[in-house]
Design a protein around this motif. Structure first.
Motif, PDB file in Angstrom:
ATOM      1  N   THR A 122       0.817  -1.406  -0.013  1.00  0.00           N
ATOM      2  CA  THR A 122      -0.090  -0.189  -0.066  1.00  0.00           C
ATOM      3  C   THR A 122       1.000   1.163  -0.071  1.00  0.00           C
ATOM      4  O   THR A 122       0.491   2.354  -0.716  1.00  0.00           O
ATOM      5  CB  THR A 122      -0.932   0.222   1.277  1.00  0.00           C
ATOM      6  OG1 THR A 122      -0.189   0.256   2.733  1.00  0.00           O
ATOM      7  CG2 THR A 122      -1.892  -1.064   1.141  1.00  0.00           C
ATOM      8  N   HIS A 128       2.159   1.901  -3.390  1.00  0.00           N
ATOM      9  CA  HIS A 128       1.243   2.509  -4.331  1.00  0.00           C
ATOM     10  C   HIS A 128       0.893   3.817  -3.953  1.00  0.00           C
ATOM     11  O   HIS A 128       0.701   4.789  -4.665  1.00  0.00           O
ATOM     12  CB  HIS A 128      -0.321   1.666  -4.309  1.00  0.00           C
ATOM     13  CG  HIS A 128      -0.218   0.218  -4.943  1.00  0.00           C
ATOM     14  ND1 HIS A 128      -1.121  -0.256  -5.203  1.00  0.00           N
ATOM     15  CD2 HIS A 128       0.964  -0.473  -5.697  1.00  0.00           C
ATOM     16  CE1 HIS A 128      -0.890  -1.538  -5.769  1.00  0.00           C
ATOM     17  NE2 HIS A 128       0.548  -1.409  -6.184  1.00  0.00           N
ATOM     18  N   ASP A 129       0.652   3.995  -2.549  1.00  0.00           N
ATOM     19  CA  ASP A 129       0.409   5.400  -2.030  1.00  0.00           C
ATOM     20  C   ASP A 129       1.369   6.544  -2.463  1.00  0.00           C
ATOM     21  O   ASP A 129       1.003   7.612  -2.813  1.00  0.00           O
ATOM     22  CB  ASP A 129       0.310   5.399  -0.441  1.00  0.00           C
ATOM     23  CG  ASP A 129      -0.033   6.920   0.152  1.00  0.00           C
ATOM     24  OD1 ASP A 129      -1.123   7.229  -0.072  1.00  0.00           O
ATOM     25  OD2 ASP A 129       0.788   7.479   0.740  1.00  0.00           O
ATOM     26  N   ILE A 135       0.497   7.424  -5.951  1.00  0.00           N
ATOM     27  CA  ILE A 135      -0.611   8.118  -5.798  1.00  0.00           C
ATOM     28  C   ILE A 135      -0.308   9.688  -5.508  1.00  0.00           C
ATOM     29  O   ILE A 135      -0.611  10.781  -6.071  1.00  0.00           O
ATOM     30  CB  ILE A 135      -1.643   7.756  -5.043  1.00  0.00           C
ATOM     31  CG1 ILE A 135      -2.163   6.463  -5.547  1.00  0.00           C
ATOM     32  CG2 ILE A 135      -3.123   8.576  -4.852  1.00  0.00           C
ATOM     33  CD1 ILE A 135      -2.973   5.412  -4.606  1.00  0.00           C
ATOM     34  N   ASP A 136       0.442   9.757  -4.491  1.00  0.00           N
ATOM     35  CA  ASP A 136       0.757  11.025  -3.946  1.00  0.00           C
ATOM     36  C   ASP A 136       1.918  11.725  -4.587  1.00  0.00           C
ATOM     37  O   ASP A 136       2.318  12.868  -4.152  1.00  0.00           O
ATOM     38  CB  ASP A 136       1.438  11.006  -2.238  1.00  0.00           C
ATOM     39  CG  ASP A 136       0.107  10.478  -1.200  1.00  0.00           C
ATOM     40  OD1 ASP A 136      -1.040  10.730  -2.015  1.00  0.00           O
ATOM     41  OD2 ASP A 136       0.361  10.518  -0.328  1.00  0.00           O
ATOM     42  N   ARG A 146      10.398   8.797   1.077  1.00  0.00           N
ATOM     43  CA  ARG A 146       9.900   8.139   2.275  1.00  0.00           C
ATOM     44  C   ARG A 146      10.983   7.598   2.843  1.00  0.00           C
ATOM     45  O   ARG A 146      11.871   6.837   2.347  1.00  0.00           O
ATOM     46  CB  ARG A 146       8.821   7.061   1.661  1.00  0.00           C
ATOM     47  CG  ARG A 146       8.260   6.048   2.807  1.00  0.00           C
ATOM     48  CD  ARG A 146       7.325   5.169   2.499  1.00  0.00           C
ATOM     49  NE  ARG A 146       6.047   5.820   1.936  1.00  0.00           N
ATOM     50  CZ  ARG A 146       4.827   6.316   2.739  1.00  0.00           C
ATOM     51  NH1 ARG A 146       5.093   6.132   4.028  1.00  0.00           N
ATOM     52  NH2 ARG A 146       3.902   6.757   2.097  1.00  0.00           N
ATOM     53  N   VAL A 192      -8.692  -5.022   3.154  1.00  0.00           N
ATOM     54  CA  VAL A 192      -7.688  -4.479   2.013  1.00  0.00           C
ATOM     55  C   VAL A 192      -8.798  -3.649   1.261  1.00  0.00           C
ATOM     56  O   VAL A 192      -8.408  -2.410   0.570  1.00  0.00           O
ATOM     57  CB  VAL A 192      -7.076  -5.536   1.253  1.00  0.00           C
ATOM     58  CG1 VAL A 192      -6.338  -5.039   0.075  1.00  0.00           C
ATOM     59  CG2 VAL A 192      -6.074  -6.315   2.220  1.00  0.00           C
ATOM     60  N   ALA A 226      -8.445   0.475   0.013  1.00  0.00           N
ATOM     61  CA  ALA A 226      -8.516   1.174  -1.232  1.00  0.00           C
ATOM     62  C   ALA A 226      -9.680   2.194  -1.306  1.00  0.00           C
ATOM     63  O   ALA A 226      -9.309   2.955  -1.963  1.00  0.00           O
ATOM     64  CB  ALA A 226      -8.366  -0.071  -2.316  1.00  0.00           C
ATOM     65  N   GLU A 241      -8.725   5.186   0.365  1.00  0.00           N
ATOM     66  CA  GLU A 241      -7.797   5.971  -0.492  1.00  0.00           C
ATOM     67  C   GLU A 241      -8.302   6.754  -1.498  1.00  0.00           C
ATOM     68  O   GLU A 241      -8.174   7.708  -1.769  1.00  0.00           O
ATOM     69  CB  GLU A 241      -6.597   4.804  -0.973  1.00  0.00           C
ATOM     70  CG  GLU A 241      -5.380   5.752  -1.799  1.00  0.00           C
ATOM     71  CD  GLU A 241      -4.472   6.097  -0.658  1.00  0.00           C
ATOM     72  OE1 GLU A 241      -4.613   6.165   0.674  1.00  0.00           O
ATOM     73  OE2 GLU A 241      -3.373   6.602  -1.092  1.00  0.00           O
ATOM     74  N   LYS A 286      -8.685   4.227   5.573  1.00  0.00           N
ATOM     75  CA  LYS A 286      -7.429   4.021   4.985  1.00  0.00           C
ATOM     76  C   LYS A 286      -6.520   3.490   6.088  1.00  0.00           C
ATOM     77  O   LYS A 286      -5.446   2.783   5.456  1.00  0.00           O
ATOM     78  CB  LYS A 286      -7.031   5.433   4.240  1.00  0.00           C
ATOM     79  CG  LYS A 286      -5.977   6.140   4.984  1.00  0.00           C
ATOM     80  CD  LYS A 286      -5.554   7.213   4.013  1.00  0.00           C
ATOM     81  CE  LYS A 286      -4.720   8.256   5.108  1.00  0.00           C
ATOM     82  NZ  LYS A 286      -4.225   9.217   4.342  1.00  0.00           N
ATOM     83  N   THR A 287      -6.476   3.692   7.237  1.00  0.00           N
ATOM     84  CA  THR A 287      -5.461   3.291   8.094  1.00  0.00           C
ATOM     85  C   THR A 287      -6.103   2.539   9.479  1.00  0.00           C
ATOM     86  O   THR A 287      -5.631   1.362   9.821  1.00  0.00           O
ATOM     87  CB  THR A 287      -4.910   4.712   8.984  1.00  0.00           C
ATOM     88  OG1 THR A 287      -4.500   5.631   7.829  1.00  0.00           O
ATOM     89  CG2 THR A 287      -3.697   4.309   9.841  1.00  0.00           C
ATOM     90  N   GLN A 309      -2.754   7.977  12.837  1.00  0.00           N
ATOM     91  CA  GLN A 309      -2.920   8.712  11.652  1.00  0.00           C
ATOM     92  C   GLN A 309      -3.001   9.814  12.046  1.00  0.00           C
ATOM     93  O   GLN A 309      -2.463  10.811  11.288  1.00  0.00           O
ATOM     94  CB  GLN A 309      -4.166   8.220  10.635  1.00  0.00           C
ATOM     95  CG  GLN A 309      -4.368   8.698   9.304  1.00  0.00           C
ATOM     96  CD  GLN A 309      -3.047   8.390   8.501  1.00  0.00           C
ATOM     97  OE1 GLN A 309      -2.570   7.357   8.272  1.00  0.00           O
ATOM     98  NE2 GLN A 309      -2.606   9.539   7.690  1.00  0.00           N
ATOM     99  N   ASP A 348       0.451  10.901  12.584  1.00  0.00           N
ATOM    100  CA  ASP A 348       0.990  11.039  11.299  1.00  0.00           C
ATOM    101  C   ASP A 348       0.797  12.399  10.575  1.00  0.00           C
ATOM    102  O   ASP A 348       1.797  13.095   9.750  1.00  0.00           O
ATOM    103  CB  ASP A 348       0.541   9.849  10.405  1.00  0.00           C
ATOM    104  CG  ASP A 348       1.710   9.551   9.324  1.00  0.00           C
ATOM    105  OD1 ASP A 348       2.629   9.043   9.718  1.00  0.00           O
ATOM    106  OD2 ASP A 348       1.083   9.542   7.975  1.00  0.00           O
ATOM    107  N   LYS A 357      10.385  12.877   5.169  1.00  0.00           N
ATOM    108  CA  LYS A 357       9.624  13.470   4.272  1.00  0.00           C
ATOM    109  C   LYS A 357       9.573  14.818   4.291  1.00  0.00           C
ATOM    110  O   LYS A 357       9.763  15.603   5.460  1.00  0.00           O
ATOM    111  CB  LYS A 357       8.168  12.969   4.801  1.00  0.00           C
ATOM    112  CG  LYS A 357       7.801  11.420   4.541  1.00  0.00           C
ATOM    113  CD  LYS A 357       6.213  11.036   4.721  1.00  0.00           C
ATOM    114  CE  LYS A 357       6.056  10.731   6.125  1.00  0.00           C
ATOM    115  NZ  LYS A 357       5.087   9.745   6.413  1.00  0.00           N
TER     116      LYS A 357
END
Ligand code: FPP
Ligand code: MG
Length: 337
Positions: A94, A97-98, A101-102, A107, A153, A157, A160, A184-185, A222, A225, A239
């Motif tokens: 994930t 993929h994230d 997407i972002d 990271r 899962v 998705a 997201e 998402k989290t 999250q 985060d 980051k």
């Protein structure tokens, strides 16, 4: 558990440091992950190695293992390791993929897989990791566990996608925001605790208590985060600062700040949100968040969920594993990356 870990548990100040040694199994799952995620494709293997060696807190395997051990200490550790590795592999997929997407460049202080290997190789390698994780579940042959993981899962998705749909929405409301955090989290961390409890043969009430714990910890995690995104130390988070603001993703610090701005200030923030914004403007936004209490308010929400997580454990047997889950609650609040 090592005597050193036991000593750490006795010292409340050191509890936050516990995570890195939260259980012996967490270290031992590294080789399980490595074996389960190796690929015959050289490119896929390099992408996966890049992600695997970037470090990571391995929180999800810890949740699987500690949830199981909170119920019984004679659980099949080999099985727990495999389930933990499976959840970490899904998590790694994930994140790969994230970052596509972002459009994320770094990271954990290193270039993302998408920067290093390109979007296509990254997405497909994430797919391989996901499929390998499914293989672990197939070998485990526990249909209720497979169902719980599959649903989590899918929900992740969907969360997201929902997050993408609200990108650019400066006025995003708190309920919609929490709906996204949930999917998402929190849902996935809930799932880790739930399958750990299921693997230990927990009662319906025990499984529910640990699931609730995971859900609240996931929300706290999250929120912290999202706070770190604004006020974290770049050297520690690995980051860049305020990517959520630059990307037009409204999170709690901004949601709380909005109501504390004058119309003129609000107009400035709204115009810069998700658009061109320079470092001085970012500093100004962060300064508003600090001085007007938006950071504190966000942290209080995280504290609320970490406390609720600990409360969820109250009906469970008092075990060392339960103590450690409580310590994870403290760690989540104090983490710097
Ligand atoms: C990090 O959020 C991302 C997630 C918690 C979920 C990512 C989920 C997907 C990409 C969809 C599912 C993918 C698969 C392979 C099933 P963030 O962007 O807020 O955190 P960050 O700061 O760590 O990037
Ligand atoms: Mg991201």
């Amino acid at each position: 558990m090592t005597p050193e870990t036991l000593n750490l548990l006795a010292d409340p100040r050191a509890r936050a440091e516990l995570l890195s040694r939260v259980s012996d199994e967490v270290n031992e799952i590294e080789s399980v992950i490595r074996d389960a995620s190796s690929s015959r494709s050289e490119t896929v293997d390099r992408v996966i190695q890049h992600t695997l060696t970037a470090g990571g807190k391995r929180l999800r395997p810890a949740f699987v293992s500690l949830s199981a051990k909170t119920i019984r200490d004679d659980v099949d550790v080999d099985r727990l390791r495999k389930l933990g590795a499976c959840m970490e592999m899904i998590h790694m997929a994930t994140l790969i993929h994230d970052d596509v997407i972002d459009n994320a460049a770094t990271r954990r202080g290193r270039p993302t897989a998408s920067v290093e290997f390109g979007n296509t190789a990254s997405i497909l390698s994430g797919d391989v990791l996901l499929a390998r994780a499914m293989s672990i579940l197939a070998d485990d042959e526990d249909i209720p566990v497979i169902r719980v993981v599959a649903n989590a899962v899918a929900e992740m998705a969907e969360g997201e996608v929902e997050e993408l749909e609200v990108r650019g929405d400066f006025d995003l409301d708190t309920d919609a925001h929490f709906g996204i955090l949930q999917k998402k989290t929190a849902g996935f961390i809930r799932c880790c605790c739930q399958i750990g409890a299921m693997a230990a043969g927990g009662t319906k009430e025990q499984v529910e208590a640990l699931s609730e714990y995971g859900n609240h910890i996931g929300l706290a995690f999250q929120i912290v985060d999202d706070l770190l995104d604004y006020r974290g130390d770049k050297a520690k988070t690995g980051k860049p600062i305020a990517t959520d603001f630059r990307e037009g993703q409204a999170t709690l610090p901004l949601i709380f700040l909005r109501e504390k701005l004058s119309p003129a200030e609000s107009q400035i923030a709204r115009r810069r949100f998700g658009g061109t914004v320079n470092d001085d403007e970012i500093r100004m936004i962060c300064d508003w968040m600090e001085t007007r209490g938006a950071f504190d308010q966000s942290m209080n929400r995280a504290i609320h969920h970490a406390e609720a997580a600990k409360d969820s454990l109250r009906s469970l047997p008092v075990t060392l594993a339960r103590d450690m889950l409580e310590a994870v609650g403290d760690y989540v609040l104090s983490r710097q990356h």
